[in-house]
Write a protein that holds these residues in place. Sequence first.
Motif, PDB file in Angstrom:
ATOM      1  N   PHE A 196     -53.646 -12.731  92.477  1.00 33.40           N
ATOM      2  CA  PHE A 196     -54.101 -12.303  91.144  1.00 33.40           C
ATOM      3  C   PHE A 196     -54.749 -13.458  90.398  1.00 33.40           C
ATOM      4  O   PHE A 196     -54.403 -14.627  90.587  1.00 33.40           O
ATOM      5  N   VAL A 197     -55.707 -13.113  89.529  1.00 33.99           N
ATOM      6  CA  VAL A 197     -56.372 -14.077  88.656  1.00 33.99           C
ATOM      7  C   VAL A 197     -56.267 -13.556  87.234  1.00 33.99           C
ATOM      8  O   VAL A 197     -56.458 -12.362  86.988  1.00 33.99           O
ATOM      9  N   PHE A 257     -67.181 -15.658  90.414  1.00 30.49           N
ATOM     10  CA  PHE A 257     -66.682 -15.973  91.752  1.00 30.49           C
ATOM     11  C   PHE A 257     -67.888 -16.120  92.682  1.00 30.49           C
ATOM     12  O   PHE A 257     -68.332 -15.141  93.285  1.00 30.49           O
ATOM     13  N   PRO A 258     -68.441 -17.327  92.796  1.00 29.92           N
ATOM     14  CA  PRO A 258     -69.680 -17.525  93.550  1.00 29.92           C
ATOM     15  C   PRO A 258     -69.600 -17.087  95.013  1.00 29.92           C
ATOM     16  O   PRO A 258     -70.595 -16.628  95.566  1.00 29.92           O
ATOM     17  N   TYR A 259     -68.454 -17.225  95.656  1.00 33.49           N
ATOM     18  CA  TYR A 259     -68.321 -16.837  97.060  1.00 33.49           C
ATOM     19  C   TYR A 259     -68.206 -15.332  97.234  1.00 33.49           C
ATOM     20  O   TYR A 259     -68.129 -14.842  98.347  1.00 33.49           O
ATOM     21  N   ARG A 260     -68.189 -14.599  96.147  1.00 36.99           N
ATOM     22  CA  ARG A 260     -68.082 -13.134  96.196  1.00 36.99           C
ATOM     23  C   ARG A 260     -69.338 -12.492  95.637  1.00 36.99           C
ATOM     24  O   ARG A 260     -69.276 -11.484  94.930  1.00 36.99           O
ATOM     25  N   GLY A 261     -70.468 -13.089  95.912  1.00 38.53           N
ATOM     26  CA  GLY A 261     -71.736 -12.521  95.482  1.00 38.53           C
ATOM     27  C   GLY A 261     -71.973 -12.595  93.990  1.00 38.53           C
ATOM     28  O   GLY A 261     -72.761 -11.841  93.438  1.00 38.53           O
ATOM     29  N   GLY A 262     -71.272 -13.501  93.306  1.00 45.16           N
ATOM     30  CA  GLY A 262     -71.456 -13.644  91.868  1.00 45.16           C
ATOM     31  C   GLY A 262     -70.611 -12.685  91.042  1.00 45.16           C
ATOM     32  O   GLY A 262     -70.836 -12.550  89.842  1.00 45.16           O
ATOM     33  N   PHE A 263     -69.629 -12.012  91.670  1.00 48.26           N
ATOM     34  CA  PHE A 263     -68.731 -11.134  90.894  1.00 48.26           C
ATOM     35  C   PHE A 263     -68.206 -11.900  89.682  1.00 48.26           C
ATOM     36  O   PHE A 263     -67.926 -13.091  89.772  1.00 48.26           O
ATOM     37  N   SER A 264     -68.074 -11.210  88.559  1.00 55.05           N
ATOM     38  CA  SER A 264     -67.507 -11.865  87.379  1.00 55.05           C
ATOM     39  C   SER A 264     -66.507 -10.945  86.684  1.00 55.05           C
ATOM     40  O   SER A 264     -66.537  -9.727  86.844  1.00 55.05           O
ATOM     41  N   CYS A 281     -56.944 -11.253  77.329  1.00 51.24           N
ATOM     42  CA  CYS A 281     -56.959 -11.725  78.708  1.00 51.24           C
ATOM     43  C   CYS A 281     -57.524 -10.661  79.638  1.00 51.24           C
ATOM     44  O   CYS A 281     -57.441  -9.469  79.343  1.00 51.24           O
ATOM     45  N   TRP A 282     -58.080 -11.102  80.740  1.00 48.43           N
ATOM     46  CA  TRP A 282     -58.473 -10.253  81.864  1.00 48.43           C
ATOM     47  C   TRP A 282     -57.531 -10.597  82.995  1.00 48.43           C
ATOM     48  O   TRP A 282     -57.234 -11.771  83.244  1.00 48.43           O
ATOM     49  N   ILE A 335     -63.870 -20.843  91.318  1.00 50.23           N
ATOM     50  CA  ILE A 335     -64.004 -19.923  90.184  1.00 50.23           C
ATOM     51  C   ILE A 335     -64.671 -20.736  89.082  1.00 50.23           C
ATOM     52  O   ILE A 335     -64.160 -21.786  88.686  1.00 50.23           O
ATOM     53  N   ASP A 336     -65.826 -20.284  88.610  1.00 50.01           N
ATOM     54  CA  ASP A 336     -66.540 -20.967  87.535  1.00 50.01           C
ATOM     55  C   ASP A 336     -66.165 -20.321  86.208  1.00 50.01           C
ATOM     56  O   ASP A 336     -66.190 -19.091  86.072  1.00 50.01           O
ATOM     57  N   VAL A 337     -65.832 -21.149  85.216  1.00 52.87           N
ATOM     58  CA  VAL A 337     -65.337 -20.664  83.926  1.00 52.87           C
ATOM     59  C   VAL A 337     -66.378 -20.967  82.844  1.00 52.87           C
ATOM     60  O   VAL A 337     -66.896 -22.086  82.771  1.00 52.87           O
ATOM     61  N   TYR A 338     -66.661 -19.963  82.014  1.00 54.80           N
ATOM     62  CA  TYR A 338     -67.689 -20.080  80.975  1.00 54.80           C
ATOM     63  C   TYR A 338     -67.152 -19.631  79.621  1.00 54.80           C
ATOM     64  O   TYR A 338     -66.304 -18.744  79.540  1.00 54.80           O
TER      65      TYR A 338
END
Length: 128
Positions: free
Chosen positions: A41-42, A56-63, A72-73, A85-88
Amino acid sequence: MISIRSGRRVLATVAATAALSAVAVGVAAGPASASTISNGFVQVCAQGKYAAYATFPYRGGFSTTVVNPGDCWYGWMGGDSWEPIDVYGIYPGSPKPIDLGEVWYNGSVSGIGIGAEGTTDNYYYYTW
């Protein structure tokens, strides 16, 4: 002139203070604890004064969805290898997102919580 008795008290006080300080440092420097998020879980939380999301760059850019301040998500991401996981952060009126950083996650090892913190002048994230 300090008497022998007073000198011993001072030495005992200094020794006791040093011992307590060593204990406090030992407690603070203990091993990091495991995440409170279940394996796979995330969780992404906007705990600062701005909205946030993660990709999630390794998942085709899923966000994740954009998370408003105070919310929260939380989602199942699974996984069986390390991935970034890239955080913005998103500020009202800002032309583009602010790159808060990158964390690494392996769903078979742990879950991860990411908290976007701070203000528009002092932004950061932390994980749990």
